[in-house]
Design a protein around this motif. Structure first.
Motif, PDB file in Angstrom:
ATOM      1  N   SER A 208       5.170 -21.029   1.756  1.00 47.89           N
ATOM      2  CA  SER A 208       6.451 -21.200   1.055  1.00 47.89           C
ATOM      3  C   SER A 208       6.230 -21.395  -0.437  1.00 47.89           C
ATOM      4  CB  SER A 208       7.209 -22.397   1.624  1.00 47.89           C
ATOM      5  OG  SER A 208       7.494 -22.210   2.991  1.00 47.89           O
ATOM      6  N   VAL A 209       5.177 -22.129  -0.789  1.00 49.01           N
ATOM      7  CA  VAL A 209       4.850 -22.327  -2.212  1.00 49.01           C
ATOM      8  C   VAL A 209       4.475 -20.996  -2.850  1.00 49.01           C
ATOM      9  CG1 VAL A 209       3.192 -23.374  -3.800  1.00 49.01           C
ATOM     10  CG2 VAL A 209       4.202 -24.748  -1.979  1.00 49.01           C
ATOM     11  N   PHE A 210       3.725 -20.153  -2.099  1.00 53.71           N
ATOM     12  CA  PHE A 210       3.392 -18.816  -2.599  1.00 53.71           C
ATOM     13  C   PHE A 210       4.661 -18.062  -2.960  1.00 53.71           C
ATOM     14  CE2 PHE A 210      -0.984 -18.819  -0.673  1.00 53.71           C
ATOM     15  CZ  PHE A 210      -1.641 -18.477  -1.833  1.00 53.71           C
ATOM     16  N   VAL A 570      -4.290 -10.325   1.673  1.00 53.31           N
ATOM     17  CA  VAL A 570      -3.976 -11.088   0.460  1.00 53.31           C
ATOM     18  C   VAL A 570      -3.165 -10.235  -0.514  1.00 53.31           C
ATOM     19  CG1 VAL A 570      -4.963 -12.182  -1.587  1.00 53.31           C
ATOM     20  CG2 VAL A 570      -5.946 -12.648   0.665  1.00 53.31           C
ATOM     21  N   VAL A 571      -3.633  -9.001  -0.743  1.00 49.25           N
ATOM     22  CA  VAL A 571      -2.983  -8.144  -1.742  1.00 49.25           C
ATOM     23  C   VAL A 571      -1.600  -7.696  -1.285  1.00 49.25           C
ATOM     24  CG1 VAL A 571      -3.123  -5.918  -2.934  1.00 49.25           C
ATOM     25  CG2 VAL A 571      -5.156  -7.349  -2.738  1.00 49.25           C
ATOM     26  N   VAL A 572      -1.508  -7.212  -0.049  1.00 49.72           N
ATOM     27  CA  VAL A 572      -0.255  -6.606   0.409  1.00 49.72           C
ATOM     28  C   VAL A 572       0.717  -7.651   0.951  1.00 49.72           C
ATOM     29  CG1 VAL A 572       0.776  -4.992   2.055  1.00 49.72           C
ATOM     30  CG2 VAL A 572      -1.326  -4.383   0.863  1.00 49.72           C
ATOM     31  N   VAL A 573       0.259  -8.453   1.935  1.00 53.66           N
ATOM     32  CA  VAL A 573       1.189  -9.353   2.635  1.00 53.66           C
ATOM     33  C   VAL A 573       1.554 -10.558   1.774  1.00 53.66           C
ATOM     34  CG1 VAL A 573       1.547 -10.751   4.698  1.00 53.66           C
ATOM     35  CG2 VAL A 573       0.288  -8.599   4.857  1.00 53.66           C
ATOM     36  N   ILE A 574       0.548 -11.195   1.165  1.00 52.73           N
ATOM     37  CA  ILE A 574       0.834 -12.404   0.393  1.00 52.73           C
ATOM     38  C   ILE A 574       1.422 -12.073  -0.975  1.00 52.73           C
ATOM     39  CG2 ILE A 574      -0.209 -14.393  -0.763  1.00 52.73           C
ATOM     40  CD1 ILE A 574      -2.063 -14.733   1.553  1.00 52.73           C
TER      41      ILE A 574
END
Length: 700
Positions: A208-210, A570-574
């Motif tokens: 959620s912070v992301f 990391v790159v796509v989903v986050i």
């Protein structure tokens, strides 16, 4: 594991270069031709651009460097193939650079800039997240490492710190929950508290912070970019005024003739009536010239879509006026215009939905289909009788076209279904199409319910800009697909299970024997071609079972292969998916909630003053006028007859919000924070704007 890796590497040997020359030559020639075209375009651009500007443009440098690197890679790869040595085409992952750096890809570059500007703040959150994950990994190693626990597959449970870190990272995505917890949970239910605490902290709080950090930074940088564009526009309009101005009395103005010529140059498609309207707004006192304040907002005036409403007579009113104006005819028209008419057909659609769900082999259901279809056709005919046909099927009548096409599709489906049943035709593909067309009829409920249409219209409004993110995702997918093809090509193969080959059970690789990858029959998930690679990356984006896919490719290569899958996540989903969510939230809020801007209000006021206006609130479903969408057009049921008698000829109205671009909406959102006239920054300050250097509150 190393033994498996070696076996995997040698099981499917790569064909020697002697078997590949035709393919290699064809692809190499095609690539050289493409590079030549890119280079030619670059040379042409260099010839028409001042040298200083050309060499300062990062886009040109990127394209040039990519061309050189690709040529070097081609030479090295071709040389290695000539002596039967397997080469790696590392430059293929750079191909998206050409797409990103073309002038037409401005929106994709803007998105990449947003990502680049957002990275520093995200990095700190990500490092804190990794720190938290490593703390929990060490805790797991100490808690479960010496208890001789086993997974369902019989592997040691949480005995290796790297395996623990990977499993806990997967747990953040919930893809391996609750499987990863079960061995510890079976030992003692207290251990479940460890996993519950981990999920609360890392899955719910950190993720959620992301999203919060990404959304906040995205909005901040987007706001900065919109400000920059607004200031540049103001600066250029000021320069244009200084070139065209003449002194009249004590002030500088632009003469009407020059103003007209300028508008015709920058907007050659503007109609003469629209041009006159804009002139009346800009030259309020009709003095024959436009002052600086009104000249500077010309770009905003042209950016607002003014709808020319041509109110025509119905052809039947011209051909048979007595019949069309008879009391019976007027009653029919009034019924069609009334809201109850819409409600009745809403109920019919819902009843139709129930019948579609029933068994169509029943003769009663079959007859009911024809009844519903007849009612829909009658509805269209009644609307065409009430409203002028060319207006009903106008260029911007999306909902009317949508409604009519759905009815036509339903008619074709019903006729086809009857024909198929009569001839006992048994093509499953045709039957599938027929069933889909029948179900699509239920989409008419979107047309009927106002709130549904508002939401869909908003989505249509932001749709073109959503394609920007489609381009961004395509670029990232392509880069990861190329890397995956170079690293994992030929390691996994799909073999028909019915062939009887023992290799079919292990996806053509013994290293996958008894693995969850082979048992799950994931053999088609491979990197053997571009299409398969893109499908696999889509599956990874969904994240369900992505750890099984990662484990499978790690078994056939090396455990370090998991880094590829973690990097993609990391790159796509986050990162990208969260930025996409932030964009959708921002664009949807803006498109859904903003009222008219000051310039729009001024135009609307002038339209009403000139007596050639139709207010938006005067129009609603039903009474359709040329160039107006179904949602915004027509007249109210009570006033429809009088209005149609009174209003004939050409009228104007501000277009619906659905015709605004997201850039326009975003500028409107931030327009209150843009500096007032005479206080805007210099061009040098504008071009050097960055979130870290500029305080817009101060500059405003």
């Amino acid at each position: 594991m190393p033994g498996n890796s070696r076996a995997a590497g040698t099981h499917h040997s790569r064909p020697s270069s002697s078997e590949e020359p035709p393919d290699l030559e064809v692809t190499s020639i095609a690539e050289v031709l493409c590079l030549t075209a890119f280079f030619g375009r670059l040379v042409h651009f260099a010839k028409v651009t001042p040298q200083k500007v050309f060499w300062k443009d990062t886009k040109n440098i990127c394209v040039m460097v990519t061309i050189v690197l690709t040529l070097i890679d081609l030479v090295i790869y071709g040389s290695l193939e000539a002596v039967n040595i397997r080469g790696v085409r590392w430059s293929r992952a750079l191909r998206p650079v050409f797409l990103i750096n073309f002038p037409e890809s401005r929106q994709i570059r803007r998105t990449f800039r947003s990502i680049r500007n957002t990275l520093p703040d995200i990095l700190y959150v990500f490092l804190l997240f990794l720190f938290s994950m490593m703390i929990f990994s060490l805790m797991a190693l100490k808690l479960f490492g010496d208890r001789d626990l086993r997974t369902v597959e019989g592997s040691p449970y949480f005995t290796n710190i790297l395996d623990i870190a990977f499993e806990l990272y997967v747990l953040v995505t919930t893809a391996n929950s609750p499987d990863v917890m079960m061995p510890a949970y079976e030992l003692n239910w207290w251990y479940s508290l460890y996993f519950i605490t981990y999920i609360i902290i890392n899955t719910y709080i950190f993720m959620s912070v992301f999203l919060a950090v990404i959304y906040n930074n995205y909005r901040k940088h987007l706001k900065n970019e919109i400000h920059t564009l607004a200031y540049l526009k103001h600066h250029k309009m000021t320069e244009a005024f200084n070139i065209l101005k003449v002194k009249v009395g004590t002030e500088f103005v632009v003469k009407e003739a020059r103003w007209r010529r300028l508008v015709k140059v920058v907007a050659p498609d503007v109609s003469s009536s629209h041009l006159e309207l804009l002139l009346r707004i800009s030259d309020e006192g009709q003095k024959g010239h436009v002052d600086k304040v009104n000249f500077l907002r010309l770009a905003d005036l042209l950016n607002i879509r003014v709808v020319a409403i041509n109110i025509k007579k119905h052809p039947l009113e011209t051909w048979m006026p007595r019949v069309y104006q008879s009391s019976t005819s007027l009653l029919v028209q009034k019924m069609v215009q009334h809201r109850i008419f819409v409600w009745v057909y809403d109920v019919i659609i819902l009843i139709n939905a129930i019948f579609i769900a029933l068994d169509e082999k029943d003769s009663l259901i079959s007859y009911a289909e024809w009844l519903f279809l007849s009612l829909y056709i009658i509805e269209i005919l009644l609307k065409l009788y009430t409203y002028e046909p060319s207006a009903y099927f106008g260029r911007k009548q999306f909902w009317n076209w949508f409604d009519t096409l759905i009815i036509i599709a339903a008619l074709l489906a019903t006729v086809a279904n009857t024909t198929i049943q009569a001839r006992k035709y048994n093509s499953q593909q045709v039957l599938d199409i027929v069933l889909i067309l029948r179900i699509l009829r239920l989409l008419r409920v979107i047309v009927s319910i106002q709130r549904f249409r508002v939401i869909v219209t908003t989505l249509i409004n932001i749709g073109p800009t959503m394609l920007t993110f489609g381009g961004l995702v395509l670029v990232v997918y392509y880069a990861f697909a190329i890397i995956g093809m170079e690293v994992f090509h030929g390691k996994i193969h799909f073999l028909d299970p019915g062939s009887g080959s023992p290799d079919a059970l292990v996806c053509g690789n013994p290293a996958l024997k008894d693995s969850a990858f082979a048992q799950g029959r994931y053999c088609k998930n491979n990197f053997n071609d571009l299409a398969s690679s893109l499908i696999l990356l889509t599956e990874l984006t969904v994240v369900n079972q992505w750890h099984i896919l990662a484990d499978g490719f790690a078994l056939v290569t090396h455990q370090a292969a998991k880094l590829y899958f973690i990097g993609f996540h990391v790159v796509v989903v986050i990162l990208i998916v969260n930025i996409f969510i932030a964009f959708i939230l921002e664009a949807f809020f803006v498109a859904y909630s903003l009222e008219k801007s000051e310039v729009e209000t001024a135009i609307e006021k002038k339209i009403q003053e000139l007596g050639v206006g139709v207010q938006e609130e005067e129009v609603q479903n039903g009474g359709l006028i040329d160039n107006m969408d179904a949602k915004d057009s027509g007249f109210s049921a009570d006033e429809g007859d009088n209005k149609k008698k009174d209003l004939k000829g050409l009228y104007f109205r501000i277009a619906s919000k659905k015709y605004k671009t997201v850039d326009t909406l975003l500028q409107q959102m931030f327009e209150s924070e843009i500096a007032p006239e005479g206080k805007d920054p210099s061009l040098k300050e504008i071009l050097s704007f960055s979130p870290k250097k500029v305080n817009f509150d101060n500059s405003a």
